[in-house]
Enzyme design. Structure first.
Site, PDB file in Angstrom:
ATOM      1  N   PHE A   1       4.256  29.183   2.100  1.00  0.00           N
ATOM      2  CA  PHE A   1       5.228  29.128   1.012  1.00  0.00           C
ATOM      3  C   PHE A   1       4.611  28.496  -0.232  1.00  0.00           C
ATOM      4  CE2 PHE A   1       7.580  28.626   4.984  1.00  0.00           C
ATOM      5  CZ  PHE A   1       8.694  29.447   4.836  1.00  0.00           C
ATOM      6  N   ASP A   2       4.950  29.035  -1.392  1.00  0.00           N
ATOM      7  CA  ASP A   2       4.763  28.307  -2.641  1.00  0.00           C
ATOM      8  C   ASP A   2       5.865  27.243  -2.694  1.00  0.00           C
ATOM      9  OD1 ASP A   2       4.001  27.585  -5.258  1.00  0.00           O
ATOM     10  OD2 ASP A   2       5.381  29.051  -6.120  1.00  0.00           O
ATOM     11  N   GLY A   3       5.736  26.292  -3.630  1.00  0.00           N
ATOM     12  CA  GLY A   3       6.730  25.231  -3.720  1.00  0.00           C
ATOM     13  C   GLY A   3       7.808  25.504  -4.746  1.00  0.00           C
TER      14      GLY A   3
ATOM     15  N   PHE B   1       4.933  33.624   0.527  1.00  0.00           N
ATOM     16  CA  PHE B   1       6.005  33.753  -0.456  1.00  0.00           C
ATOM     17  C   PHE B   1       5.638  33.029  -1.747  1.00  0.00           C
ATOM     18  CE2 PHE B   1       8.022  33.872   3.750  1.00  0.00           C
ATOM     19  CZ  PHE B   1       8.808  35.013   3.655  1.00  0.00           C
TER      20      PHE B   1
END
Length: 307
Positions: free
Chosen positions: A150-152, A267
């Site tokens: 995941f991106d943040g 993502f």
């Protein structure tokens, strides 16, 4: 089955038959994509181990095929699922209507599609959703561990910090994060999916299988660890969520690192990161959420433009 299908087509109106063939062509292309991007062996491994540890539990990965095709093509869809050896038992065929209204009823934790409009609708309904992209090259993925990256900002978290960057620049952003280090970030559109993964992980931890857990999560963010990473980790802690690996790149490209960790899916809200991931063989999913969808990276926003 094929003879029955030919009879059905022959007895329908010509326009209906053409529409059905068009629907089927789209469905066939969809299955080709599923075949090339499916993390099926890893999902099956997770489910098999959960069944062994918790024989009476129904908390398992479950794939639902959501399509606006008509029920007339149902037989061909089922035959294709068997042909491609896909583990899909539940269907939702809406006959030309958007399937988004059914997502909540199916208790959906994640909705994936190539249709950006439907993904946007799902996010607006509070469902974790993303637009799927095939990688430019194939990569060998783990069959024994599901790996999700995941991106943040604007993915797990809201875009509040990204707005600061775009409106006021990095120096103001760093100062803002330092001042708000102990204030959790608001949740983003995929926080609930990480939460669902974490719930399954804890079932393995409860059986002393933390070191051999078949689910592994990654945070891959452009943030710098020293200047803005603390707030991210404290936010996850405040939510009661764990991330297995936190990778702070300080603006460096994500593609090479993703090539190393080889997630089954990654993502991100920024298309240039999606493109970089694809080039390195990563299955990437774009989350169309937040201020990054309206402005180019690195360009400051004139406050007068915001109304």
């Amino acid at each position: 089955m094929s003879e029955i299908k030919q009879t059905e087509v022959a007895t329908t109106d010509k326009k209906e038959a053409l529409a059905e063939e068009k629907d089927w062509a789209a469905a066939k292309a969809h299955f080709e994509n599923l075949k090339s991007t499916k993390p099926r062996p890893a999902l099956m491994t997770v489910n098999e181990r959960l069944r062994n540890l918790y024989p009476d539990s129904e908390e398992l990965f479950d794939i639902v095929l959501m399509t606006n095709n008509h029920a007339q093509v149902g037989v061909r869809l089922m035959n294709s699922i068997n042909h491609y050896d896909l583990t899909i038992e539940r269907f939702c065929m809406t006959g030309g209507q958007s399937p988004i209204g059914y997502l909540e009823a199916y208790m959906t934790n994640l909705y994936l599609s190539k249709d950006s409009k439907k993904v946007q609708e799902a996010i607006e309904e509070g469902i974790a959703a993303a637009i799927m992209f095939k990688p430019d090259v194939e990569s060998q993925l783990s069959e024994t561990q599901l790996r999700v990256a995941f991106d943040g900002d604007a993915v797990l978290f809201s875009d509040e910090s990204e707005i600061i960057v775009k409106q006021h620049g990095l120096d103001t952003f760093f100062e803002h994060e330092k001042q708000h280090e102990n204030k959790p970030l608001a949740q983003g559109p995929l926080k609930c999916f990480l939460e669902a993964l974490g719930k399954l992980q804890k079932k393995f931890y409860a059986k002393n299988e933390r070191l051999d857990c078949p689910i592994r999560t990654f945070l891959v963010t452009a943030r710098s660890a020293a200047s803005s990473g603390v707030r991210v980790l404290k936010t996850l802690r405040s939510w009661g969520l764990e991330i297995d690996e936190a990778l702070f790149l300080a603006g460096a490209p994500k593609g090479p690192l993703l090539q190393k960790i080889r997630p089954h899916i990654f993502f991100d809200d920024q298309m240039f990161h999606i493109e970089g991931a694809k080039e390195m063989g990563t299955i990437a999913a774009h989350v169309p959420y937040g201020i990054g969808q309206k402005y180019n990276k690195g360009k400051l926003i004139d406050p007068k433009q915001q109304k």
